[in-house]
Design an enzyme around this catalytic site. Sequence first.
Site, PDB file in Angstrom:
ATOM      1  N   TYR A  97       0.844  -1.198   0.000  1.00 15.14           N
ATOM      2  CA  TYR A  97       0.000   0.000   0.000  1.00 15.14           C
ATOM      3  C   TYR A  97       0.877   1.245   0.000  1.00 15.14           C
ATOM      4  CZ  TYR A  97      -3.376   3.503   1.591  1.00 15.14           C
ATOM      5  OH  TYR A  97      -4.162   4.625   1.699  1.00 15.14           O
ATOM      6  N   HIS A 138      -4.712   5.187  -2.619  1.00 18.95           N
ATOM      7  CA  HIS A 138      -5.915   6.009  -2.709  1.00 18.95           C
ATOM      8  C   HIS A 138      -5.538   7.386  -3.237  1.00 18.95           C
ATOM      9  CE1 HIS A 138      -7.246   3.190   0.660  1.00 18.95           C
ATOM     10  NE2 HIS A 138      -8.008   2.903  -0.374  1.00 18.95           N
TER      11      HIS A 138
END
Length: 242
Positions: A97, A138
């Site tokens: 991530y 994101h």
Amino acid sequence: MSEEERPAALADTILRFLCHDDIDTVKELCADWFPIEYPDSWYRDITSNKKFFSLAATYNGQIVGMIVAEIKGRTKVHKEDGDILASSFSGDTQVAYILSLGVVKEFRKQGIGSLLLESLKSHISSTAQDHCKALYLHVLTTNSNAIRFYENRHFHQHHYLPYYYSIRGVLQDAYTYVLYLNGGHPPWTVMDYLQHLGSALAGFSPCTLPQRIYRQAHTLLRSLLPWSSISAKSGIEYSRTM
């Protein structure tokens, strides 16, 4: 591209890991790059905790870019992104991530962001080997520059997340972007199943399956009955009528 062909800033860029002494500089950079406010504990973690891959790009001794990522098991992915990988992957399958990736404005479009991203991918390949199946992040839906950057590097939009960020008290939407690695893939959709079924059926002629069933039944019957003179003629006729 050779060193002589590279922009001067990229050719003279040195990569190193962040350390505790970088906290104040990293705070200033993040305040300039991102609209989100991070707690002090976040800065301590990314500069000191070894679970984070925190890499800085420096030019003349100054930090001009950085990337921060975490490699973790797929079971630790937050609920909104829990379907990044198909359920067929085991619980110990890893994903990476990206928490942060930024470059100082004056040094953008010179390949530094790409250098940092490629360094992360190389790190994943050397440490997690083929166990890491996805790299994700994101991004604000309004951040067109970042979206273009990732799409140009083969990331694909996976989710639309309404009201994901709270920025100065205002809720804003985000996207999840994913790059699949080492054979990783998302759960199959209905269309994927239909395409797979279509491909499988395309390998059969209209009579292939009935013929196979007949031959198997014929062999079984011959092995059970006391006589073995059952003619295969009916099988030939069967195939002609299909």
